[in-house]
Design an enzyme around this catalytic site. Structure first.
Site, PDB file in Angstrom:
ATOM      1  N   LYS A  49       0.711  -1.185   0.123  1.00 35.31           N
ATOM      2  CA  LYS A  49      -0.076  -0.131   0.090  1.00 35.31           C
ATOM      3  C   LYS A  49       0.757   1.091  -0.149  1.00 35.31           C
ATOM      4  O   LYS A  49       2.039   1.248   0.507  1.00 35.31           O
ATOM      5  CB  LYS A  49      -1.011  -0.089   1.295  1.00 35.31           C
ATOM      6  CG  LYS A  49      -0.258  -0.146   2.450  1.00 35.31           C
ATOM      7  CD  LYS A  49       0.252   1.232   3.190  1.00 35.31           C
ATOM      8  CE  LYS A  49       0.775   0.991   4.518  1.00 35.31           C
ATOM      9  NZ  LYS A  49       1.535   2.233   5.023  1.00 35.31           N
TER      10      LYS A  49
ATOM     11  N   ASP B 253      -2.089  -1.443  10.627  1.00 40.90           N
ATOM     12  CA  ASP B 253      -2.501  -1.212   9.083  1.00 40.90           C
ATOM     13  C   ASP B 253      -2.724  -2.467   8.612  1.00 40.90           C
ATOM     14  O   ASP B 253      -3.179  -2.795   7.313  1.00 40.90           O
ATOM     15  CB  ASP B 253      -1.492  -0.468   8.373  1.00 40.90           C
ATOM     16  CG  ASP B 253      -0.200  -1.372   8.234  1.00 40.90           C
ATOM     17  OD1 ASP B 253      -0.074  -1.980   8.929  1.00 40.90           O
ATOM     18  OD2 ASP B 253       0.872  -0.463   7.567  1.00 40.90           O
TER      19      ASP B 253
END
Length: 271
Positions: free
Chosen positions: A8, A135
């Protein structure tokens, strides 16, 4: 069964406040990057124990500290399934702010769920992932999401960068997330990143910030120079991802690689 992970980038990262549990409340937009990935394979172990074997990029830590191993043990507390051997081929650089380890951990959860029909629903999978890292929960649902809290409170956002090119550059610098947070000063006076879809991409440069950049650039000026180089190359928007050290640029047309040391890693692809 073999599964390829994603990584990401963060689009903006606001550190709002420090919490009583010593974590921080943040705002960020997570955007999936699928052209840079690790590979995982899970098979049953013949040794009556769980094993994680890593190839590719070297990980200098005991197996018990590996997030994939922790993911296996987390599910083993609640479910009965055979001992497994997990092969991890590591390609996403560590200490980059790209979430490679988090993606591996979450993929381990989802693979085990599928292999052994554990019937873990999406909402519960998010809770398991959040226990492994702030995350990790993002990677349960692999689409752009607005993150709050530690990053585990997630809301889908309508951002589509399809057709743009992404250039990621990872300098030969490792940033410890814990050290980065130790240098941060919370900032409440910032653009609310939940409004990012309303902001045209050409305006991001003047509005969107990553609060980690100032302390990290002071510590490692090369990373600040790298961000400027991305803009000089023609990036519409450039930023350090997460707590660093990788920086990325979003381009309308395919960019050339930057003139950086040969041992720095560069990745270019259309989103």
């Amino acid at each position: 069964m073999i599964q390829y992970t994603s990584c990401k980038i963060n689009i903006g990262l606001n550190v709002i406040s420090k919490r009583s549990d010593n974590f921080h409340d943040i705002q960020t937009v997570f955007y999936p990057v699928k052209f840079l990935s690790d590979a995982l394979e899970i098979v049953e172990s013949s040794n009556n124990q769980d094993v994680v074997e890593v190839t590719g990029l070297s990980i200098n830590e005991p197996m018990e500290n590996n997030l994939c191993f922790k993911a296996i043990q987390l599910l083993r507390k609640d479910f009965d399934f055979p001992f497994v051997k997990l092969y991890l081929h590591k390609m996403v650089p560590m200490g980059a702010g790209l979430g490679g380890g988090s993606a591996d951990a979450t993929t381990t959860l989802t693979l085990l769920n599928e292999l052994y029909a554990l019937n873990i629903e999406n909402s519960q999978m998010i809770k398991y992932a959040a226990q492994l890292g702030s995350d990790c929960a993002f990677f349960v649902n692999d689409f752009p999401q607005f993150g709050q809290g530690r990053g585990e409170i997630l809301t889908p956002v309508k951002i589509d960068l399809s057709g743009y090119f992404l250039l990621i550059v990872k300098p030969d610098i490792h940033i410890s997330t814990a050290d980065a947070y130790g240098r941060i000063k919370p900032n409440v006076d910032c653009f609310n990143l939940s409004d990012l879809p309303k902001l045209p991409l050409p305006e991001w440069k003047n509005v969107i910030e990553n609060d980690f950049e100032k302390p990290i650039f002071n510590l490692h000026p090369q990373i600040g120079t790298l961000k400027n180089d991305l803009y000089n190359q023609g990036a519409i928007y450039a930023q350090m991802s997460g707590s660093g050290a990788a920086c990325y640029g979003i381009f309308k047309n395919r960019p050339n690689p930057l003139d950086v040391p040969t041992h720095w890693n560069q990745y270019i692809a259309e989103l």
